[in-house]
Design a protein around this motif. Structure first.
Motif, PDB file in Angstrom:
ATOM      1  N   THR A  41       8.988  70.403  39.559  1.00  0.00           N
ATOM      2  CA  THR A  41       8.364  70.309  38.248  1.00  0.00           C
ATOM      3  C   THR A  41       8.063  71.687  37.670  1.00  0.00           C
ATOM      4  O   THR A  41       7.461  72.520  38.339  1.00  0.00           O
ATOM      5  N   TYR A  42       8.480  71.904  36.448  1.00  0.00           N
ATOM      6  CA  TYR A  42       8.178  73.153  35.727  1.00  0.00           C
ATOM      7  C   TYR A  42       7.229  72.802  34.582  1.00  0.00           C
ATOM      8  O   TYR A  42       7.171  71.663  34.142  1.00  0.00           O
ATOM      9  N   GLY A  43       6.502  73.822  34.068  1.00  0.00           N
ATOM     10  CA  GLY A  43       5.780  73.612  32.813  1.00  0.00           C
ATOM     11  C   GLY A  43       4.346  73.177  32.948  1.00  0.00           C
ATOM     12  O   GLY A  43       3.687  73.441  33.957  1.00  0.00           O
ATOM     13  N   CYS A  44       3.864  72.473  31.937  1.00  0.00           N
ATOM     14  CA  CYS A  44       2.425  72.215  31.792  1.00  0.00           C
ATOM     15  C   CYS A  44       1.980  70.951  32.521  1.00  0.00           C
ATOM     16  O   CYS A  44       2.774  70.244  33.140  1.00  0.00           O
ATOM     17  N   GLN A  45       0.700  70.659  32.408  1.00  0.00           N
ATOM     18  CA  GLN A  45       0.116  69.485  33.080  1.00  0.00           C
ATOM     19  C   GLN A  45       0.767  68.185  32.638  1.00  0.00           C
ATOM     20  O   GLN A  45       0.835  67.234  33.408  1.00  0.00           O
ATOM     21  N   ASN A  78      12.268  68.486  36.635  1.00  0.00           N
ATOM     22  CA  ASN A  78      11.515  68.116  35.438  1.00  0.00           C
ATOM     23  C   ASN A  78      11.187  69.420  34.703  1.00  0.00           C
ATOM     24  O   ASN A  78      10.338  70.193  35.132  1.00  0.00           O
ATOM     25  N   THR A  79      11.858  69.652  33.600  1.00  0.00           N
ATOM     26  CA  THR A  79      11.966  70.996  33.031  1.00  0.00           C
ATOM     27  C   THR A  79      11.017  71.280  31.870  1.00  0.00           C
ATOM     28  O   THR A  79      10.506  70.371  31.227  1.00  0.00           O
ATOM     29  N   CYS A  80      10.851  72.584  31.612  1.00  0.00           N
ATOM     30  CA  CYS A  80       9.979  73.068  30.536  1.00  0.00           C
ATOM     31  C   CYS A  80      10.791  73.992  29.623  1.00  0.00           C
ATOM     32  O   CYS A  80      11.564  74.806  30.104  1.00  0.00           O
ATOM     33  N   ALA A  81      10.569  73.872  28.323  1.00  0.00           N
ATOM     34  CA  ALA A  81      11.370  74.626  27.353  1.00  0.00           C
ATOM     35  C   ALA A  81      10.555  75.693  26.629  1.00  0.00           C
ATOM     36  O   ALA A  81      11.050  76.332  25.706  1.00  0.00           O
ATOM     37  N   ILE A  82       9.318  75.908  27.047  1.00  0.00           N
ATOM     38  CA  ILE A  82       8.381  76.641  26.206  1.00  0.00           C
ATOM     39  C   ILE A  82       8.782  78.105  25.987  1.00  0.00           C
ATOM     40  O   ILE A  82       8.595  78.644  24.906  1.00  0.00           O
ATOM     41  N   ARG A  83       9.324  78.754  27.018  1.00  0.00           N
ATOM     42  CA  ARG A  83       9.758  80.149  26.880  1.00  0.00           C
ATOM     43  C   ARG A  83      11.090  80.328  27.580  1.00  0.00           C
ATOM     44  O   ARG A  83      11.462  79.536  28.438  1.00  0.00           O
ATOM     45  N   GLY A 113      12.698  65.985  31.301  1.00  0.00           N
ATOM     46  CA  GLY A 113      11.652  66.838  30.731  1.00  0.00           C
ATOM     47  C   GLY A 113      12.070  67.490  29.429  1.00  0.00           C
ATOM     48  O   GLY A 113      13.034  67.076  28.780  1.00  0.00           O
ATOM     49  N   CYS A 114      11.345  68.548  29.066  1.00  0.00           N
ATOM     50  CA  CYS A 114      11.475  69.100  27.715  1.00  0.00           C
ATOM     51  C   CYS A 114      12.835  69.743  27.439  1.00  0.00           C
ATOM     52  O   CYS A 114      13.350  69.632  26.332  1.00  0.00           O
ATOM     53  N   MET A 115      13.436  70.406  28.422  1.00  0.00           N
ATOM     54  CA  MET A 115      14.757  71.006  28.156  1.00  0.00           C
ATOM     55  C   MET A 115      15.812  69.948  27.897  1.00  0.00           C
ATOM     56  O   MET A 115      16.753  70.171  27.139  1.00  0.00           O
ATOM     57  N   CYS A 197       6.718  77.338  18.299  1.00  0.00           N
ATOM     58  CA  CYS A 197       6.613  76.380  19.412  1.00  0.00           C
ATOM     59  C   CYS A 197       7.631  75.248  19.362  1.00  0.00           C
ATOM     60  O   CYS A 197       7.883  74.651  18.322  1.00  0.00           O
ATOM     61  N   ILE A 198       8.163  74.919  20.505  1.00  0.00           N
ATOM     62  CA  ILE A 198       9.222  73.908  20.598  1.00  0.00           C
ATOM     63  C   ILE A 198       8.673  72.516  20.916  1.00  0.00           C
ATOM     64  O   ILE A 198       9.372  71.509  20.758  1.00  0.00           O
ATOM     65  N   VAL A 199       7.403  72.463  21.320  1.00  0.00           N
ATOM     66  CA  VAL A 199       6.840  71.189  21.787  1.00  0.00           C
ATOM     67  C   VAL A 199       6.951  70.036  20.773  1.00  0.00           C
ATOM     68  O   VAL A 199       7.300  68.914  21.144  1.00  0.00           O
ATOM     69  N   PRO A 200       6.694  70.279  19.478  1.00  0.00           N
ATOM     70  CA  PRO A 200       6.810  69.154  18.533  1.00  0.00           C
ATOM     71  C   PRO A 200       8.213  68.542  18.493  1.00  0.00           C
ATOM     72  O   PRO A 200       8.379  67.384  18.118  1.00  0.00           O
ATOM     73  N   THR A 202      10.272  68.556  21.349  1.00  0.00           N
ATOM     74  CA  THR A 202      10.623  67.984  22.649  1.00  0.00           C
ATOM     75  C   THR A 202       9.737  66.787  23.017  1.00  0.00           C
ATOM     76  O   THR A 202      10.083  66.008  23.901  1.00  0.00           O
ATOM     77  N   ARG A 203       8.589  66.680  22.334  1.00  0.00           N
ATOM     78  CA  ARG A 203       7.641  65.637  22.724  1.00  0.00           C
ATOM     79  C   ARG A 203       7.351  64.629  21.617  1.00  0.00           C
ATOM     80  O   ARG A 203       6.567  63.699  21.803  1.00  0.00           O
ATOM     81  N   GLY A 204       7.926  64.861  20.424  1.00  0.00           N
ATOM     82  CA  GLY A 204       7.748  63.888  19.348  1.00  0.00           C
ATOM     83  C   GLY A 204       6.415  63.989  18.630  1.00  0.00           C
ATOM     84  O   GLY A 204       5.662  64.945  18.820  1.00  0.00           O
ATOM     85  N   GLY A 233      -3.570  66.306  26.517  1.00  0.00           N
ATOM     86  CA  GLY A 233      -2.848  66.226  25.253  1.00  0.00           C
ATOM     87  C   GLY A 233      -2.549  67.632  24.782  1.00  0.00           C
ATOM     88  O   GLY A 233      -3.182  68.583  25.243  1.00  0.00           O
ATOM     89  N   GLN A 234      -1.581  67.800  23.891  1.00  0.00           N
ATOM     90  CA  GLN A 234      -1.296  69.146  23.372  1.00  0.00           C
ATOM     91  C   GLN A 234      -2.417  69.619  22.461  1.00  0.00           C
ATOM     92  O   GLN A 234      -2.578  70.806  22.219  1.00  0.00           O
ATOM     93  N   ASN A 235      -3.152  68.673  21.916  1.00  0.00           N
ATOM     94  CA  ASN A 235      -4.216  68.944  20.957  1.00  0.00           C
ATOM     95  C   ASN A 235      -5.279  67.899  21.068  1.00  0.00           C
ATOM     96  O   ASN A 235      -5.459  67.106  20.158  1.00  0.00           O
TER      97      ASN A 235
HETATM   98 FE1  F3S Z   1       6.809  73.030  28.696  1.00  0.00          FE
HETATM   99 FE2  F3S Z   1       7.172  70.704  27.580  1.00  0.00          FE
HETATM  100 FE3  F3S Z   1       4.815  71.320  28.581  1.00  0.00          FE
HETATM  101  S1  F3S Z   1       7.967  72.628  26.847  1.00  0.00           S
HETATM  102  S2  F3S Z   1       4.729  73.521  28.317  1.00  0.00           S
HETATM  103  S3  F3S Z   1       6.678  71.092  29.714  1.00  0.00           S
HETATM  104  S4  F3S Z   1       5.209  70.057  26.805  1.00  0.00           S
END
Ligand code: F3S
Ligand code: SAH
Ligand code: SF4
Length: 470
Positions: A41-45, A78-83, A113-115, A197-200, A202-204, A233-235
């Protein structure tokens, strides 16, 4: 094949959010019998918690978890796209999976995941990494059994990524990493569209879960012996706004606090939606932890405007002071980006000024990373990387100085700590966090795991402390 679509991912409509219930068909329940899985797992909570759902789904299918990739019959990233560095790490790992697959052609490999929600990424995969078996996104984790079944019956890559604004799937099974603290989603997606930011995409769109579904989850966690929940939550401060009902994050916090669970946390708080009522509620309930992650991003009004953050340096500082006044023992941490397109030395000094005034308990600091499809990626950026690195270095020195100062105030004090793990630095110690989210290594026997105990702090460092049972 269902491909992600960038232009579609940017859209927001008034379409109603569907609340669906997760179900698994009997025909999928034996597919994984005798097989093992490993998820990286990469990325956030949010991703960490999604992986907990994915694990439970795989176990419903008969798969068993193993602790190393080399032993697994199914490997998922499970990927992260943030940077960009998150992105590069994943592609490095995909290279490793390719070797594994060459040696053991029968293993199943996949990314999610996000990627996986990024059009460019999936195009690159189809171009160069067709050896992968499955690609699925953040919107259809619940369909994993069906996707896997398809992949297991065909000899080619199965891409199944939905570009939708998003539904809410209730009743997802979960295999939690901890027996003592739990992640609880309160909302999905994000509508803030900060320009970097790419989150909106990748996450809807922002979708809040129903109040009663969240409370029920927390109550059942409490019944199962959990000591702590973190509302995700993101916010989180914007919780409920999309529901058009008459309750908001302060009501939700009160509701969760009133379940009587011992510790309530929440991440992340965008300064934009932080109401006075929320601050009051945090100050009022002893089981709402005095810890707030309040991303600053920049201290320059000019840059904040280019970022689309909707607050100014002054209004941020005002909010910060208000929180400190109402919740005096609050520890406050932040996120900061340096080297946003067009950031000058003066802009950067404004950021340093805020850090010097707020003296954060700690901060995550990043160099701006252009993300495909975001407005900031197209902005003119003529600051050399070496200058950005030098700014990051100066920022980190300042941040670290205050982190250590904040910790030093704890020396000799008695604080409450939830002992949650064996310490990484010393097998004979346990580790846990204070109410203010400070990591403490404690001399304590293993049978105290899962307990909230009073700990006397005997030594402090920049990123952790040592202590003994008081
Ligand atoms: Fe990364 Fe997606 Fe979280 S881009 S920071 S895993 S919402
Ligand atoms: N929803 C949270 C942030 C989630 S992303 C919020 O709005 O506060 C976590 C952090 O990653 C952000 O706070 C930001 O500091 C950083 N980040 C996001 N996109 C980035 C980018 N393109 N380049 C560098 N850092 C980025
Ligand atoms: Fe990204 Fe901004 Fe949403 Fe946070 S609030 S997830 S930084 S768009």
């Amino acid at each position: 094949m269902l491909m992600p679509h960038l232009a579609e991912a940017k859209k927001r409509t008034k379409n109603k959010v569907m609340i669906k219930k997760y179900e698994i068909k009997d025909e999928f329940k034996k597919l994984g019998l005798g097989k093992t899985y490993f998820i990286k797992t990469y990325g956030c909570q949010m991703n960490v918690h999604d992986s907990e759902n994915i694990k439970a789904i795989l176990e419903q299918m008969g798969f068993k978890e193993v602790s190393s990739m080399d032993q697994a019959d199914l490997v998922l990233l499970n990927t992260c796209a943030i940077r960009e560095n998150a992105h590069n790490k994943v592609f490095g790992m995909i290279g490793r999976l390719k070797h594994m697959k060459e040696e053991k052609p029968n293993i199943i490999t996949g990314i999610c995941g996000c990627m996986a929600q990024e059009e460019v990424v999936v195009n690159e995969i189809l171009d160069k990494y067709r050896f992968l078996d499955i690609v699925f996104g953040t919107h259809n984790i619940n369909e994993l059994p069906m996707i896997l079944a398809k992949a297991m019956h065909q000899n080619k890559i199965e891409v199944d990524v939905k570009t939708i604004e998003g539904d809410i799937i209730e009743n997802m099974p979960v295999k939690r990493d901890s027996k003592y603290k739990a992640w609880v989603n309160i909302m999905y997606g994000c509508d803030k569209f900060c320009t970097y930011c790419i989150v909106p995409y990748t996450r809807g769109k922002q979708r809040s879960r129903r109040f009663e579904d969240i409370i029920n989850e927390v109550e059942s966690l409490k019944k199962d012996g959990y000591k702590e929940v973190t509302l995700l939550g993101q916010n989180v401060n914007a919780y409920g706004k999309d529901l058009g009902l008459d309750y908001d994050m302060s009501d939700l916090l009160e509701g969760v606090a009133n379940t009587g669970i011992e510790r309530v946390r929440f991440v992340t708080s965008h300064p934009w939606d932080f109401t006075d009522k929320m601050i009051e509620v945090i100050g009022k309930y002893p089981n709402i932890m005095p810890y707030i992650h309040l991303p600053l991003q920049s201290g320059s009004d000019r840059i904040l405007k280019l970022m689309g953050r909707k607050y100014t340096k002054e209004s941020y500082l005002e909010l910060f002071d208000k929180i400190k006044k109402t919740v005096p023992n609050a520890s406050i941490t932040t996120d900061i980006i340096v080297g946003f397109p067009g950031e000058t030395e003066e802009d950067f000094l404004e950021t340093l000024d805020v850090v010097n005034r707020c003296k954060y308990d700690s901060a995550f600091t990043f160099i701006f990373s252009p993300r495909e499809g975001t407005p900031a990626a197209k902005m003119k950026d003529d600051t050399p990387l070496s200058v950005k690195e030098e700014r990051l270095h100066r920022l980190n020195e300042t941040v670290n100085k205050y982190a250590l100062e904040a910790n030093q105030k704890y020396l000799g004090k008695v604080v409450s700590v939830l002992l949650e793990n064996v310490s990484e630095k010393d097998e004979g110690m346990l580790a846990g966090y204070t109410d203010t989210m400070k990591l403490v290594n404690v001399k304590a026997p293993k049978d105290m795991l899962g307990k909230i105990v009073d700990v006397k702090i005997t030594d402090v460092k920049t990123w952790s402390m040592d202590g003994e049972i008081a």
